[in-house]
Design an enzyme around this catalytic site. Sequence first.
Site, PDB file in Angstrom:
ATOM      1  N   LYS A  49       9.523   0.816   9.797  1.00  0.00           N
ATOM      2  CA  LYS A  49      10.098  -0.052   8.490  1.00  0.00           C
ATOM      3  C   LYS A  49      11.207  -0.136   8.851  1.00  0.00           C
ATOM      4  O   LYS A  49      12.055  -1.167   8.554  1.00  0.00           O
ATOM      5  CB  LYS A  49       8.857   0.483   7.617  1.00  0.00           C
ATOM      6  N   GLN A  93       3.183   3.752   1.169  1.00  0.00           N
ATOM      7  CA  GLN A  93       2.618   3.602   2.293  1.00  0.00           C
ATOM      8  C   GLN A  93       1.135   4.709   1.622  1.00  0.00           C
ATOM      9  O   GLN A  93       1.107   5.893   1.669  1.00  0.00           O
ATOM     10  CB  GLN A  93       3.610   4.947   3.042  1.00  0.00           C
ATOM     11  N   ASP A 116       4.127  -5.298  -1.426  1.00  0.00           N
ATOM     12  CA  ASP A 116       3.224  -5.554  -0.887  1.00  0.00           C
ATOM     13  C   ASP A 116       2.074  -5.914  -1.264  1.00  0.00           C
ATOM     14  O   ASP A 116       0.902  -6.634  -0.906  1.00  0.00           O
ATOM     15  CB  ASP A 116       2.239  -3.944  -1.052  1.00  0.00           C
TER      16      ASP A 116
END
Length: 283
Positions: A49, A93, A116
């Site tokens: 990422k 994460q 997200d």
Amino acid sequence: MTIILDGKQLKEKILLKLKEKINNFEKKPSLTVILVGDNPASQIYVNNKRKTAEAIGINSNIIKYPKTISEKELLEKIHELNKDDRVNAILVQLPLPEHISKEKVINLINPQKDVDGFTPYNFGKLFSGEKPFVYPCTPKGILILLDEYNIDLDGKHVVIVGRSNIVGKPLSQMILNRNATVTICHSHTKNLAEITKTADILVSAVGENIIEEKMLKSGCIVVDVGIFKDSTGRTRGDVDFENVSKIASYISPVPGGVGPMTIASLMLNTIELFEKQNIKTPL
Ligand code: NAP
């Protein structure tokens, strides 16, 4: 002839456009990723990422904590990032160590920085048919991939195998919004093959190699979200690609299908949040 849904190529096309766009911004968007512990898969995901973000001009910051960090300390950090104007997007994460409540951590993220789309605010907006600040990355990536190949969802029967909060549930809602008929299956579903046989589009997000050719009708569109290493260390998806690709009209490979699209969506979401936070209201 079976057409491969090429997520790798589409990701590159999207990133190129985003890079050009960011070049014209006065300041750079920023993405902050929190990584707790030393899970090898999480470290790889987070590094990918970061590399992608930096390659297109997004400032990316990884905050690493040992797995012994307390829940309180992590929540305080999120609170601090929420208030920091230099931070446009926050990603925690997963998975987190067991002593830390995933729900508490996600619930604290400012929905306007929730890259997200997992906070209850954004999830609730999605499920009530309103627009969240951003849509969850993997479902969003799947829809962008299907759109690229002009696959219309209207009236189609879409069968989703897997009901997680990161894939199955949000995808079901997004597909419903496109006027598809949606069936969600999971580990308690009886006669899975009878249901998957009726799919015009099959999306599998399980993490086991369970989808075989005999479970699908000829001409079906197959999207494989699953990704795991088999006993030989080979990267596999949920679908028996070799045999299913003989009968499917379109199929996404693993690797090179949904995975790259998830990363592309993360970059799109970071920029969308940045733009929303920087809208200048006219005087
Ligand atoms: P998850 O939270 O473990 O969910 C798996 C789902 O599969 C659950 O709903 C489970 O049912 C269902 N399931 C398990 N065994 C089944 C069976 N035999 N028949 C039918 N359904 C079954 O997993 P996830 O986080 O959604 O991820 C799923 C897979 O996608 C993993 O391989 C993950 O690595 C991959 N993934 C890939 C991307 C990407 O970008 N490519 C993104 C996210 C996830 P229950 O709910 O009843 O337990």
